[in-house]
Design an enzyme around this catalytic site. Structure first.
Site, PDB file in Angstrom:
ATOM      1  N   GLU A   1      -5.089   6.595 -37.037  1.00 51.06           N
ATOM      2  CA  GLU A   1      -5.458   5.767 -35.886  1.00 51.06           C
ATOM      3  C   GLU A   1      -4.215   5.425 -35.080  1.00 51.06           C
ATOM      4  OE1 GLU A   1      -7.033   1.886 -36.979  1.00 51.06           O
ATOM      5  OE2 GLU A   1      -5.848   1.896 -38.814  1.00 51.06           O
TER       6      GLU A   1
ATOM      7  N   LYS B   1      -1.037   3.462 -33.513  1.00 52.27           N
ATOM      8  CA  LYS B   1      -0.087   2.428 -33.920  1.00 52.27           C
ATOM      9  C   LYS B   1       0.075   1.495 -32.732  1.00 52.27           C
ATOM     10  CE  LYS B   1       4.238   1.469 -36.215  1.00 52.27           C
ATOM     11  NZ  LYS B   1       4.473   0.245 -35.522  1.00 52.27           N
TER      12      LYS B   1
ATOM     13  N   ASP C   1       1.202  -1.484 -30.391  1.00 49.73           N
ATOM     14  CA  ASP C   1       2.527  -2.072 -30.217  1.00 49.73           C
ATOM     15  C   ASP C   1       2.420  -3.546 -29.832  1.00 49.73           C
ATOM     16  OD1 ASP C   1       5.216  -2.237 -30.123  1.00 49.73           O
ATOM     17  OD2 ASP C   1       5.469  -1.113 -28.267  1.00 49.73           O
TER      18      ASP C   1
ATOM     19  N   TYR D   1      -7.134  -3.880 -38.486  1.00 53.06           N
ATOM     20  CA  TYR D   1      -6.941  -2.556 -39.083  1.00 53.06           C
ATOM     21  C   TYR D   1      -6.574  -2.561 -40.564  1.00 53.06           C
ATOM     22  CZ  TYR D   1      -2.141  -3.704 -37.687  1.00 53.06           C
ATOM     23  OH  TYR D   1      -0.955  -4.340 -37.493  1.00 53.06           O
TER      24      TYR D   1
ATOM     25  N   LYS E   1       5.811   8.161 -35.065  1.00 57.83           N
ATOM     26  CA  LYS E   1       6.042   7.575 -33.742  1.00 57.83           C
ATOM     27  C   LYS E   1       6.251   8.640 -32.676  1.00 57.83           C
ATOM     28  CE  LYS E   1       7.849   3.192 -35.237  1.00 57.83           C
ATOM     29  NZ  LYS E   1       8.885   2.223 -34.925  1.00 57.83           N
TER      30      LYS E   1
ATOM     31  N   CYS F   1      32.935 -11.481  -4.327  1.00 60.62           N
ATOM     32  CA  CYS F   1      31.802 -10.764  -3.742  1.00 60.62           C
ATOM     33  C   CYS F   1      32.314  -9.478  -3.094  1.00 60.62           C
ATOM     34  CB  CYS F   1      31.111 -11.657  -2.714  1.00 60.62           C
ATOM     35  SG  CYS F   1      29.906 -10.755  -1.727  1.00 60.62           S
TER      36      CYS F   1
ATOM     37  N   CYS G   1      31.801  -9.959   0.972  1.00 62.65           N
ATOM     38  CA  CYS G   1      32.518 -10.920   1.824  1.00 62.65           C
ATOM     39  C   CYS G   1      33.799 -11.444   1.184  1.00 62.65           C
ATOM     40  CB  CYS G   1      31.605 -12.083   2.201  1.00 62.65           C
ATOM     41  SG  CYS G   1      31.260 -13.173   0.810  1.00 62.65           S
TER      42      CYS G   1
ATOM     43  N   CYS H   1      27.216 -14.697  -5.305  1.00 58.33           N
ATOM     44  CA  CYS H   1      28.078 -15.000  -4.167  1.00 58.33           C
ATOM     45  C   CYS H   1      27.526 -16.287  -3.547  1.00 58.33           C
ATOM     46  CB  CYS H   1      28.026 -13.852  -3.159  1.00 58.33           C
ATOM     47  SG  CYS H   1      28.798 -14.300  -1.601  1.00 58.33           S
TER      48      CYS H   1
ATOM     49  N   CYS I   1      27.406 -14.767   3.849  1.00 56.11           N
ATOM     50  CA  CYS I   1      27.824 -13.438   3.397  1.00 56.11           C
ATOM     51  C   CYS I   1      26.931 -12.391   4.074  1.00 56.11           C
ATOM     52  CB  CYS I   1      27.693 -13.341   1.876  1.00 56.11           C
ATOM     53  SG  CYS I   1      27.864 -11.659   1.266  1.00 56.11           S
TER      54      CYS I   1
HETATM   55  S1  IVH Z   1      -1.552  -0.589 -41.308  1.00 60.12           S
HETATM   56  C1  IVH Z   1       1.019  -1.200 -45.144  1.00 60.12           C
HETATM   57  N1  IVH Z   1      -2.352   0.142 -38.966  1.00 60.12           N
HETATM   58  O1  IVH Z   1       2.845  -1.339 -37.868  1.00 60.12           O
HETATM   59  C2  IVH Z   1       1.030  -1.540 -43.734  1.00 60.12           C
HETATM   60  N2  IVH Z   1      -0.309  -1.052 -39.099  1.00 60.12           N
HETATM   61  O2  IVH Z   1       5.209  -1.042 -40.082  1.00 60.12           O
HETATM   62  C3  IVH Z   1      -0.346  -1.754 -43.263  1.00 60.12           C
HETATM   63  N3  IVH Z   1       0.724  -1.472 -36.918  1.00 60.12           N
HETATM   64  O3  IVH Z   1       4.001  -4.330 -38.189  1.00 60.12           O
HETATM   65  C4  IVH Z   1      -0.361  -1.734 -41.807  1.00 60.12           C
HETATM   66  N4  IVH Z   1      -0.808  -0.478 -35.703  1.00 60.12           N
HETATM   67  O4  IVH Z   1       1.744  -4.510 -37.328  1.00 60.12           O
HETATM   68  C5  IVH Z   1      -1.396  -0.493 -39.657  1.00 60.12           C
HETATM   69  N5  IVH Z   1      -3.242   0.855 -36.950  1.00 60.12           N
HETATM   70  C6  IVH Z   1      -2.286   0.215 -37.625  1.00 60.12           C
HETATM   71  C7  IVH Z   1      -1.176  -0.368 -36.998  1.00 60.12           C
HETATM   72  C8  IVH Z   1      -0.200  -0.983 -37.776  1.00 60.12           C
HETATM   73  C9  IVH Z   1       0.335  -1.142 -35.680  1.00 60.12           C
HETATM   74  C10 IVH Z   1       1.977  -2.195 -37.214  1.00 60.12           C
HETATM   75  C11 IVH Z   1       1.854  -3.366 -38.111  1.00 60.12           C
HETATM   76  C12 IVH Z   1       3.163  -3.428 -38.820  1.00 60.12           C
HETATM   77  C13 IVH Z   1       3.742  -2.083 -38.615  1.00 60.12           C
HETATM   78  C14 IVH Z   1       3.926  -1.433 -39.941  1.00 60.12           C
END
Ligand code: IVH
Length: 675
Positions: free
Chosen positions: A125, A127, A129, A234, A324, A418, A421, A436, A441
């Site tokens: 799924e 990740k 942010d 998640y 990533k 500056c 001037c 400045c 100026c």
């Molecule tokens: S599972 C064992 N699922 O990633 C860790 N983490 O380094 C269980 N994160 O700070 C986490 N999206 O906040 C999981 N779909 C996702 C995620 C996720 C972002 C972040 C989580 C944590 C970091 C893990």
């Protein structure tokens, strides 16, 4: 035997020790910037590389004293201001990988550990942010919300999390359930939030994650309630009463219980590594189209039974990895560093680079912000540097390629005078930039006049940037009001001005005279007074004389004007030359027409806020509302009469619902006008 011991416990050389101590300090420093202050100074990618270097060093030199090492903690240290609370189950972090090969290696490790040739099913799924959060439900009620903290002990931020409307406060499960997920802000809401920040004269946030983290770390929950925070679930913490079998089963259960989870179309469940890689590539290309920021994918072994077998290594589970995305970085060379002086006198160093294409856009300039930033990255003229586009938009120099640095290069220092001037600059402690202080100026003057004539201010269409620069350079204008003293004889002194263009310029200046009080106040360029604030001031004071006479007390009665803005207004109004200039401008013939707001229109007495994409442009919508007597507000509160929503509305709609503000479409608004 002795030899073998020596072999395994090689004493750590001074060099390695030095390198290691420096790395520990560096990682700790960036951890603090990221987690405690929400002000990261390096990209996540660079942080991961640094962290990996640290782990490698520790692995190669087991004799190193790791007691101070950030590798012993997952995440940050705990903020002192919050109540601390232990997690029933540690909140782990994920091992990172960056490409398809790493992903395949992860699969290899899983298979090897399970000693199985069988296919393993993965649940992949996004990740997300944002920042991770644990929601603790007991007897069906949300009793606590904890940040990750150091992984073992979190910070109790329940008061802020209770303001997030997509998080259920009660659920249909009577036992214990700890739901983990990510708190974040959608890109669209983030853009609106930054617009509001700018309007209020507050600093803008670097990215949605910082804005979200900043809100969660406040002691006052009012701030979080005003920020459009969202949540996606998640992962599980501790629980009882449900026999969770897999990640897929968990997310389905979360969904049934009323938690937001990622849509099925954004998830990939497969035992085929080719499909996993195809998913990684697909998400990377679609990343920009998603409504929120992500920085990779997370691949988890789906079955909980297998997860248990796999267990942990160091601070991460063996059954999951975060793959990533690499930000696109391109190398180019800095040809020059120019120091620009802005309307407020701020000195901004800008790197002028050999043109280079980054994520499809040609880049030549990048702001270097201030001296601290230049020092930190040690950027010099002639350096080869890597550029990327921060948040997919703003060009940013991430680092210098030191291996290509010329021997004779010199450290770059922003001049103490500056550059335009020559006045000695001033740097206040709270300010990151030096300024400045000379209001005469030429650079400050040019930029202020550019603002004065701009479309949303006095709207002198034919007075462009080049003309303003030439006029100031030729000493033909020193103040805003000098614009109104221009004539053909004066303009004829400039090179390359034909009769036709001179007459167009003069006409455009003449046409700017009938304006509104709001546009005029905005044009004056008082610090922190944006367009919306200028409108509020005009609505409140109605005449320029009353505005000039405003006092601290009555400025403070205007609900949307904070202390910082009112101080800036009062400071400007205290300046005798500023007031004199306003009077000359009025004498030059500026007249205030009644603002677009028609005080007898059908919308008189009602207030509106527009959100989402309407069938007409935002400006046009505002004009329709104001010209029918409606007032525009900049945020949702119980004072708002109507929220007008278009397609893809942001979080304002939920906020409006919660304070019982009527929500209408553009068509419904037009119907109101038909009366
Ligand atoms: S599972 C064992 N699922 O990633 C860790 N983490 O380094 C269980 N994160 O700070 C986490 N999206 O906040 C999981 N779909 C996702 C995620 C996720 C972002 C972040 C989580 C944590 C970091 C893990």
């Amino acid at each position: 035997m002795l030899n073998m011991l020596l072999f395994f416990h090689m004493p750590v050389s001074k060099n390695i020790l030095l390198q290691y101590t420096k790395l520990v300090d560096e990682v700790n420093h960036h951890n603090e910037l990221y987690h405690k202050l929400d002000q990261p100074k390096i990209s996540d990618y660079d942080y991961d590389l640094l962290f990996q270097k640290l782990l490698d060093l520790e692995k190669d030199h087991p004799d190193l004293d790791t007691s101070r090492s950030p590798s012993r903690k997952a995440g940050s240290t705990v903020l002192d201001a919050f109540q601390k609370h232990p997690h029933r189950k540690p909140m782990l972090s994920l091992s990172n990988s960056y490409n398809e090969e790493d992903l395949l290696e992860f699969h290899g490790r899983v298979q090897k550990f399970l000693r199985s040739e069988d296919k393993v099913e993965y649940f992949a799924e996004l990740k997300l942010d944002g920042l991770s959060m644990e929601l603790v439900y007991e007897k069906g009620k949300l009793v606590r919300a904890l940040t990750r903290g150091d992984g073992l002990i979190g910070e109790d931020v329940t008061h802020n999390v209770l303001t997030i409307r997509s998080i259920p406060q009660s659920i249909q499960h009577k036992g214990l359930l700890e739901v983990r997920g990510e708190v974040l802000i959608f890109k669209k809401d983030f853009a609106e939030l930054n617009e509001q920040q700018a309007e209020l004269g507050l600093p803008e946030f670097a990215n949605p994650r910082n804005a979200a983290a900043g809100a969660i770390r406040q002691l006052d929950s009012k701030i979080a309630s005003r920020r459009p925070l969202k949540f996606f679930a998640y992962a599980l913490g501790e629980y009882d009463g449900i026999d969770f079998a897999s990640q897929a089963h968990t997310e389905k259960t979360f969904k049934d219980l009323g938690f937001p989870v990622l849509d099925d179309s954004l998830i990939c469940i497969t035992n085929d590594t080719d499909k996993l890689i195809a998913y990684y590539k697909k998400i990377e290309t679609q990343r920009r189209l998603l409504p929120y920021d992500i920085d990779g994918i997370v691949v988890k072994v789906n079955s909980f039974k297998l997860q248990e077998e796999l267990g942990m290594v160091a601070r991460s589970p063996r059954w999951a990895t975060a793959t990533k995305f690499k930000p696109e970085k391109v190398e180019t060379q800095i040809e020059d560093i120019r120091v620009q002086v802005g309307r407020t006198g701020a000195l901004t160093p800008v790197a002028i680079m050999k043109p280079v294409k980054v994520s499809g856009v040609t880049i030549t300039n990048a702001t270097l912000h201030n001296q601290d930033e230049i020092n930190r990255k040690d950027i010099r003229i002639g350096d080869f540097v890597f550029v990327q586009r921060a948040g997919d938009v703003i060009p940013e120099i991430t680092e210098v390629n030191l291996s290509k640095r010329a021997k004779k290069s010199e450290i770059f220092i922003i001049p103490l005078k500056c550059p335009v001037c020559g006045t000695k600059t001033i740097k206040e402690e709270v300010d990151a930039v030096s300024r400045c202080p000379n209001s005469n100026c030429p650079a400050v003057l040019k930029e202020s006049i550019k603002h004065f004539v701009s479309r949303r201010a006095m709207n002198m269409e034919k007075v462009g940037d080049k003309l303003i620069e030439a006029l100031v350079d030729a000493d033909l204008i020193k103040t805003f009001s000098d614009l109104y003293q221009l004539n053909s004889a004066k303009l004829n002194q400039l090179e390359r001005q034909g009769d036709k263009s001179i007459s167009n310029i003069l006409q455009s200046i003449e046409r700017s005279k009938p304006t509104t009080l709001a546009k005029f106040i905005y044009a004056l360029g008082i610090r922190f007074v944006g367009e919306q604030t200028a409108k509020l001031l005009a609505d409140h004071y109605l005449t320029i004389e009353k505005f000039i006479d405003s006092s601290k007390e009555d400025l403070e009665t205007i609900p949307e004007i904070g202390p910082k803005v009112s101080v800036a207004i009062l400071n400007a109004l205290k300046n005798k030359n500023f007031i004199k200039e306003i009077r000359i401008l009025i004498k030059s013939g500026i007249i205030f027409q009644q603002s677009a707001r028609n005080h007898s229109g059908v919308l008189t007495g009602l207030s509106f806020l527009v959100t989402g994409t309407l069938p007409v442009k935002r400006d046009e919508a505002h004009q329709v509302i104001e010209s029918n007597g409606g007032k525009l507000l900049s945020s949702v509160s119980s004072k708002l009469s109507y929220l007008v929503v278009g397609d893809d509305p942001g979080s304002k709609i939920e906020k409006a619902r919660s304070v019982n503000v009527k929500i209408i479409s553009w068509d419904e608004l037009l119907k109101m006008l038909e009366v």
